[in-house]
Scaffold this motif. Structure first.
Motif, PDB file in Angstrom:
ATOM      1  N   GLU A  59       0.923  -1.063  -0.091  1.00  0.00           N
ATOM      2  CA  GLU A  59       0.003  -0.036   0.115  1.00  0.00           C
ATOM      3  C   GLU A  59       0.886   1.051   0.070  1.00  0.00           C
ATOM      4  O   GLU A  59       0.628   2.172  -0.588  1.00  0.00           O
ATOM      5  CB  GLU A  59      -0.943  -0.003   1.142  1.00  0.00           C
ATOM      6  N   ARG A  60       1.953   1.105   0.631  1.00  0.00           N
ATOM      7  CA  ARG A  60       2.677   2.475   0.798  1.00  0.00           C
ATOM      8  C   ARG A  60       3.729   2.739  -0.319  1.00  0.00           C
ATOM      9  O   ARG A  60       3.512   3.775  -0.886  1.00  0.00           O
ATOM     10  CB  ARG A  60       3.711   2.514   1.981  1.00  0.00           C
ATOM     11  N   ILE A  61       3.981   1.441  -0.871  1.00  0.00           N
ATOM     12  CA  ILE A  61       4.771   1.797  -2.301  1.00  0.00           C
ATOM     13  C   ILE A  61       3.827   2.020  -3.490  1.00  0.00           C
ATOM     14  O   ILE A  61       3.987   2.954  -4.285  1.00  0.00           O
ATOM     15  CB  ILE A  61       5.360   0.390  -2.552  1.00  0.00           C
ATOM     16  N   THR A  62       2.285   1.582  -3.372  1.00  0.00           N
ATOM     17  CA  THR A  62       1.548   2.271  -4.258  1.00  0.00           C
ATOM     18  C   THR A  62       0.991   3.663  -4.233  1.00  0.00           C
ATOM     19  O   THR A  62       1.135   4.315  -5.148  1.00  0.00           O
ATOM     20  CB  THR A  62       0.255   1.194  -3.992  1.00  0.00           C
ATOM     21  N   LEU A  63       1.142   3.874  -3.086  1.00  0.00           N
ATOM     22  CA  LEU A  63       0.940   5.542  -2.598  1.00  0.00           C
ATOM     23  C   LEU A  63       2.148   6.362  -3.385  1.00  0.00           C
ATOM     24  O   LEU A  63       2.193   7.494  -3.696  1.00  0.00           O
ATOM     25  CB  LEU A  63       0.859   5.665  -1.230  1.00  0.00           C
ATOM     26  N   PHE A  64       3.243   5.479  -2.906  1.00  0.00           N
ATOM     27  CA  PHE A  64       4.491   6.278  -3.505  1.00  0.00           C
ATOM     28  C   PHE A  64       4.622   6.479  -4.983  1.00  0.00           C
ATOM     29  O   PHE A  64       5.129   7.743  -5.501  1.00  0.00           O
ATOM     30  CB  PHE A  64       5.768   5.534  -2.906  1.00  0.00           C
ATOM     31  N   MET A  65       4.024   5.479  -5.694  1.00  0.00           N
ATOM     32  CA  MET A  65       4.035   5.394  -7.187  1.00  0.00           C
ATOM     33  C   MET A  65       2.791   6.432  -7.690  1.00  0.00           C
ATOM     34  O   MET A  65       3.295   7.095  -8.616  1.00  0.00           O
ATOM     35  CB  MET A  65       3.627   4.259  -7.799  1.00  0.00           C
ATOM     36  N   GLU A  66       1.991   6.517  -6.883  1.00  0.00           N
ATOM     37  CA  GLU A  66       0.973   7.758  -7.152  1.00  0.00           C
ATOM     38  C   GLU A  66       1.420   8.984  -6.937  1.00  0.00           C
ATOM     39  O   GLU A  66       1.282  10.000  -7.841  1.00  0.00           O
ATOM     40  CB  GLU A  66      -0.269   7.457  -6.401  1.00  0.00           C
ATOM     41  N   ARG A  67       2.009   9.351  -5.872  1.00  0.00           N
ATOM     42  CA  ARG A  67       2.573  10.434  -5.507  1.00  0.00           C
ATOM     43  C   ARG A  67       3.917  11.008  -6.371  1.00  0.00           C
ATOM     44  O   ARG A  67       3.669  12.251  -6.682  1.00  0.00           O
ATOM     45  CB  ARG A  67       3.187  10.713  -4.013  1.00  0.00           C
ATOM     46  N   ILE A  68       4.520  10.179  -7.294  1.00  0.00           N
ATOM     47  CA  ILE A  68       5.697  10.576  -8.014  1.00  0.00           C
ATOM     48  C   ILE A  68       5.265  10.452  -9.388  1.00  0.00           C
ATOM     49  O   ILE A  68       6.123  10.646 -10.356  1.00  0.00           O
ATOM     50  CB  ILE A  68       6.939   9.823  -7.942  1.00  0.00           C
ATOM     51  N   ASN A  69       4.057  10.179  -9.874  1.00  0.00           N
ATOM     52  CA  ASN A  69       3.443  10.309 -11.060  1.00  0.00           C
ATOM     53  C   ASN A  69       3.529  11.500 -11.551  1.00  0.00           C
ATOM     54  O   ASN A  69       2.988  12.476 -10.640  1.00  0.00           O
ATOM     55  CB  ASN A  69       2.076   9.663 -11.077  1.00  0.00           C
ATOM     56  N   PRO A  70       4.080  11.929 -12.642  1.00  0.00           N
ATOM     57  CA  PRO A  70       4.234  13.335 -13.053  1.00  0.00           C
ATOM     58  C   PRO A  70       2.839  14.064 -13.145  1.00  0.00           C
ATOM     59  O   PRO A  70       2.971  15.325 -12.707  1.00  0.00           O
ATOM     60  CB  PRO A  70       4.951  13.157 -14.185  1.00  0.00           C
ATOM     61  N   SER A  71       1.855  13.380 -13.424  1.00  0.00           N
ATOM     62  CA  SER A  71       0.766  14.260 -13.534  1.00  0.00           C
ATOM     63  C   SER A  71       0.181  14.645 -12.169  1.00  0.00           C
ATOM     64  O   SER A  71      -0.382  15.695 -11.940  1.00  0.00           O
ATOM     65  CB  SER A  71      -0.301  13.470 -14.298  1.00  0.00           C
ATOM     66  N   GLN A  72       0.448  13.857 -11.238  1.00  0.00           N
ATOM     67  CA  GLN A  72      -0.064  14.171  -9.788  1.00  0.00           C
ATOM     68  C   GLN A  72       1.160  15.176  -9.179  1.00  0.00           C
ATOM     69  O   GLN A  72       1.021  16.227  -8.256  1.00  0.00           O
ATOM     70  CB  GLN A  72      -0.005  12.903  -8.823  1.00  0.00           C
ATOM     71  N   LEU A  73       2.214  14.732  -9.390  1.00  0.00           N
ATOM     72  CA  LEU A  73       3.528  15.635  -8.903  1.00  0.00           C
ATOM     73  C   LEU A  73       3.533  17.064  -9.368  1.00  0.00           C
ATOM     74  O   LEU A  73       3.643  17.854  -8.215  1.00  0.00           O
ATOM     75  CB  LEU A  73       4.757  14.738  -9.284  1.00  0.00           C
ATOM     76  N   LEU A  74       3.261  16.949 -10.604  1.00  0.00           N
ATOM     77  CA  LEU A  74       3.373  18.553 -11.017  1.00  0.00           C
ATOM     78  C   LEU A  74       2.398  19.261 -10.625  1.00  0.00           C
ATOM     79  O   LEU A  74       2.219  20.701 -10.414  1.00  0.00           O
ATOM     80  CB  LEU A  74       3.385  18.542 -12.722  1.00  0.00           C
ATOM     81  N   ILE A  75       1.158  18.746 -10.436  1.00  0.00           N
ATOM     82  CA  ILE A  75      -0.124  19.592  -9.793  1.00  0.00           C
ATOM     83  C   ILE A  75       0.154  19.814  -8.451  1.00  0.00           C
ATOM     84  O   ILE A  75      -0.272  21.109  -7.993  1.00  0.00           O
ATOM     85  CB  ILE A  75      -1.521  18.685 -10.293  1.00  0.00           C
ATOM     86  N   ARG A  76       0.547  18.751  -7.827  1.00  0.00           N
ATOM     87  CA  ARG A  76       0.811  19.148  -6.236  1.00  0.00           C
ATOM     88  C   ARG A  76       1.988  20.199  -5.936  1.00  0.00           C
ATOM     89  O   ARG A  76       1.745  20.702  -5.082  1.00  0.00           O
ATOM     90  CB  ARG A  76       1.239  17.724  -5.709  1.00  0.00           C
ATOM     91  N   ILE A  77       2.872  20.086  -6.697  1.00  0.00           N
ATOM     92  CA  ILE A  77       4.070  21.000  -6.529  1.00  0.00           C
ATOM     93  C   ILE A  77       4.043  22.351  -7.477  1.00  0.00           C
ATOM     94  O   ILE A  77       4.174  22.120  -8.754  1.00  0.00           O
ATOM     95  CB  ILE A  77       5.280  20.310  -6.668  1.00  0.00           C
ATOM     96  N   THR A  78       3.731  23.291  -6.979  1.00  0.00           N
ATOM     97  CA  THR A  78       3.589  24.658  -7.928  1.00  0.00           C
ATOM     98  C   THR A  78       5.088  25.264  -7.867  1.00  0.00           C
ATOM     99  O   THR A  78       5.987  25.015  -7.185  1.00  0.00           O
ATOM    100  CB  THR A  78       2.853  25.549  -7.301  1.00  0.00           C
ATOM    101  N   PRO A  79       5.382  25.743  -8.974  1.00  0.00           N
ATOM    102  CA  PRO A  79       6.635  26.512  -9.206  1.00  0.00           C
ATOM    103  C   PRO A  79       6.704  27.555  -7.991  1.00  0.00           C
ATOM    104  O   PRO A  79       5.980  28.210  -7.682  1.00  0.00           O
ATOM    105  CB  PRO A  79       6.705  26.948 -10.470  1.00  0.00           C
TER     106      PRO A  79
END
Length: 173
Positions: A59-79
């Motif tokens: 479960e934790r690794i799945t969450l990690f994969m979701e969090r580093i998915n570029p589409s999720q990552l770039l929306i979550r981290i603003t410039p």
């Protein structure tokens, strides 16, 4: 010694040797079976205890994969600035931080799965680095657009890793 005496000794000795051999074989088989039964019971008890830990790791690794998915990552981290290289380095640092946070999960998952997860992480970082070195984006917001548009053309590295994780978890049952 005459031959009758030798035949008499063999008549008593041969059945006792055969009986001893059969007894040895039966006892040896019985003890091996008992040892295998004990080993199976131990594994069964251990599985009952370790299965929740393994599922939690997946479960934790799945969450990690979701969090580093570029589409999720770039929306979550603003410039934080207009500089595309600074933004790329910040996003890469976030991916590395997420990875370090989940390093201990490799104890509970297979080596093959961990290798695929590491490859997905490295491919995500490589995707960000290649986009930032490109001439297309002039600033951080354009860098986000370039990376996201690349994802429309191909699947993210995380999606392949997630498919592998799902397959591996389904084999636990």
């Amino acid at each position: 010694m005459d031959s009758a005496k030798i035949i008499e000794i063999l008549a008593y000795t041969l059945p006792s040797l055969i009986t001893g051999g059969v007894a040895y074989y039966l006892f040896n088989s019985y003890f091996k079976d008992q040892q295998n039964t004990r080993r199976w019971l131990l594994q069964k008890d251990n599985r009952k205890d370790t299965l929740p830990l393994r599922l939690q790791a997946y479960e934790r690794i799945t969450l990690f994969m979701e969090r580093i998915n570029p589409s999720q990552l770039l929306i979550r981290i603003t410039p934080i600035s207009e500089d595309k290289n600074e933004y790329a380095n910040f996003v890469i640092a976030q991916v590395e931080q997420e990875f370090e946070h989940n390093l201990t999960q490799q104890i509970y998952i297979s080596d093959e799965c961990w290798a695929i997860i590491t490859t997905a992480k490295n491919a995500t970082i490589q995707m960000i680095r290649l986009a930032s070195k490109s001439e297309k984006p002039a600033d951080a917001n354009q860098l986000r657009e370039v990376i996201l548009s690349d994802l429309f053309e191909k699947k993210s590295p995380s999606s392949a890793a997630l498919a592998f994780i799902k397959n591996e978890v389904s084999q636990l049952w």
